[in-house]
Design a protein around this motif. Structure first.
Motif, mmCIF file in Angstrom:
data_model
loop_
_atom_site.group_PDB
_atom_site.id
_atom_site.type_symbol
_atom_site.label_atom_id
_atom_site.label_comp_id
_atom_site.label_asym_id
_atom_site.label_seq_id
_atom_site.Cartn_x
_atom_site.Cartn_y
_atom_site.Cartn_z
ATOM 1 N N ARG A 13 10.394 39.496 11.193
ATOM 2 C CA ARG A 13 10.893 39.659 12.286
ATOM 3 C C ARG A 13 10.139 40.363 13.270
ATOM 4 N N THR A 14 9.856 40.260 14.527
ATOM 5 C CA THR A 14 9.401 41.063 15.222
ATOM 6 C C THR A 14 10.386 41.980 15.989
ATOM 7 N N ASP A 24 15.411 43.608 16.879
ATOM 8 C CA ASP A 24 15.248 42.340 17.132
ATOM 9 C C ASP A 24 14.955 41.752 18.175
ATOM 10 N N ALA A 26 13.701 38.488 19.192
ATOM 11 C CA ALA A 26 13.942 37.254 19.372
ATOM 12 C C ALA A 26 15.479 37.001 19.589
ATOM 13 N N GLU A 30 17.255 36.094 23.224
ATOM 14 C CA GLU A 30 18.230 35.070 23.305
ATOM 15 C C GLU A 30 19.486 35.448 23.977
ATOM 16 N N ALA A 37 13.671 32.588 22.770
ATOM 17 C CA ALA A 37 13.506 33.547 21.483
ATOM 18 C C ALA A 37 12.075 33.117 20.851
ATOM 19 N N ARG A 38 11.737 32.120 20.963
ATOM 20 C CA ARG A 38 10.366 31.811 20.363
ATOM 21 C C ARG A 38 9.255 32.552 20.768
ATOM 22 N N ALA A 40 9.009 35.612 20.864
ATOM 23 C CA ALA A 40 8.992 36.750 19.969
ATOM 24 C C ALA A 40 9.086 36.236 18.516
ATOM 25 N N ALA A 41 8.721 35.154 18.099
ATOM 26 C CA ALA A 41 8.745 34.766 16.811
ATOM 27 C C ALA A 41 8.071 35.447 15.957
ATOM 28 N N LEU A 46 4.150 36.715 20.524
ATOM 29 C CA LEU A 46 4.220 37.424 21.537
ATOM 30 C C LEU A 46 2.767 37.875 22.458
ATOM 31 N N VAL A 57 10.241 41.176 26.894
ATOM 32 C CA VAL A 57 10.720 41.776 25.847
ATOM 33 C C VAL A 57 11.191 43.144 26.130
#
Length: 310
Positions: A13-14, A24, A26, A30, A37-38, A40-41, A46, A57
């Motif tokens: 996770r980013t 987190d 993502a 969201e 959210a994608r 920062a998948a 990103l 972000v």
């Protein structure tokens, strides 16, 4: 911001490091409805989103702070940090970028005006993160450390001027260019023309020989990238002690040079070379059971144990 990649129960996770928490990104995007959210998948997605992605972000982190909720956060001590950018598009490394390192290796410094930057590349399979083990294979007779400042590229382009290159840098992290100074795979073969150069190059490519981390610190949080203290410790004993101000070529100069030949893209990296104090000059080699710790002011600490590869 401090941008990290960490291991969760569902995979990498980013995250953003805020105090003793990792948020987190993502999930925060969201829940805060800042962006899909994608975005920062992965760290790569990103960085590919450019300044707008970083703004999104940052807004999600601010939303999380205002919400005063830990729904998107975990304690940093409870997660395992991975390399912040596990698969850079290109990982380019600058050799001989500190005068004292050139001299300790028996070379001659001719003066910056008589030099061009010398680059090589390391594969993504070399990259490991915080606390992951450097694993030395039997083919490596002498494994060595090289603490380096790494530059993260945030914009695509070619033919950058030095000024343009400066604005294309999105952040910095710590890199350790572990190097096999001596290899044993050709013991029964005669040396051919060019073998010594390619043996040197192969010694840079080995799996796990590229510790990176603990996170990427964005440029807005760095007071002066040319005045960062660099220290490397082997089993808590200081071995390298220098400043990024001792670099021959600055990050912007190195990037400008590269882009005369290669198109760079978001998520590419340049590792800026190492100062004096490597093990080879002291007849000290990395051994199983050792631990090395690299520290660069404002960027954190990167620590890795050393193991033998079975």
């Amino acid at each position: 911001m401090k941008l990290a990649t960490y291991q969760s129960e569902t995979g990498p996770r980013t995250g953003a490091i805020v105090g003793d928490r990792v948020i987190d990104l993502a999930a925060a995007l969201e829940q805060g409805r800042q962006a899909p959210a994608r975005l920062a998948a992965t760290m790569q997605s990103l960085l590919t989103a450019g300044p707008e992605g970083l703004e999104a972000v940052a807004a999600a982190v601010e939303w999380h702070h205002r919400a005063a909720s830990d729904a998107c956060a975990r304690r940093l001590s409870e997660v395992r940090l991975l390399a912040p950018l596990p698969n850079p598009g290109k990982l380019m490394c600058l050799a001989g970028n500190y005068t004292d390192h050139i001299l300790e290796g028996g070379g001659v410094f001719p003066g910056k005006n008589k030099m061009t930057p010398h680059f090589f590349m390391k594969p993504a399979t070399a990259i490991i993160g915080q606390d992951a083990a450097i694993r030395i294979p039997s083919s490596t007779k002498f494994a060595d450390w090289e603490l380096e400042l790494a530059v993260v590229i945030g914009r695509s382009g070619r033919g950058f001027s030095v000024e343009e290159a400066h604005t294309a840098i999105v952040g910095y992290t710590i890199f350790n260019d572990i190097s096999a100074r001596e290899l044993s795979f050709r013991d029964d073969l005669p040396m051919q023309e060019g073998d010594s150069f390619f043996d040197w190059l192969v010694g840079k490519w080995l799996d796990t020989f590229g510790p990176m981390g603990p996170w990427i610190t964005t440029v807005d949080e760095i007071s002066d990238p040319s005045a960062l203290q660099m220290q490397l410790f082997l089993n808590d004993k200081l071995q390298q002690d220098a400043s990024t101000g001792q670099m021959i070529f600055s990050p912007a100069e190195a990037l400008s040079f590269i882009t005369q030949f290669v198109t760079v893209e978001p998520g590419d990296m340049i590792s800026m070379g190492t100062p004096a104090g490597v093990g080879h000059s002291k007849k000290l080699r990395l051994q199983p059971g050792d631990r090395i710790r690299g520290e660069i002011s404002e960027l954190g600490t990167l620590s890795n144990p050393v193991e033998a590869l079975p």
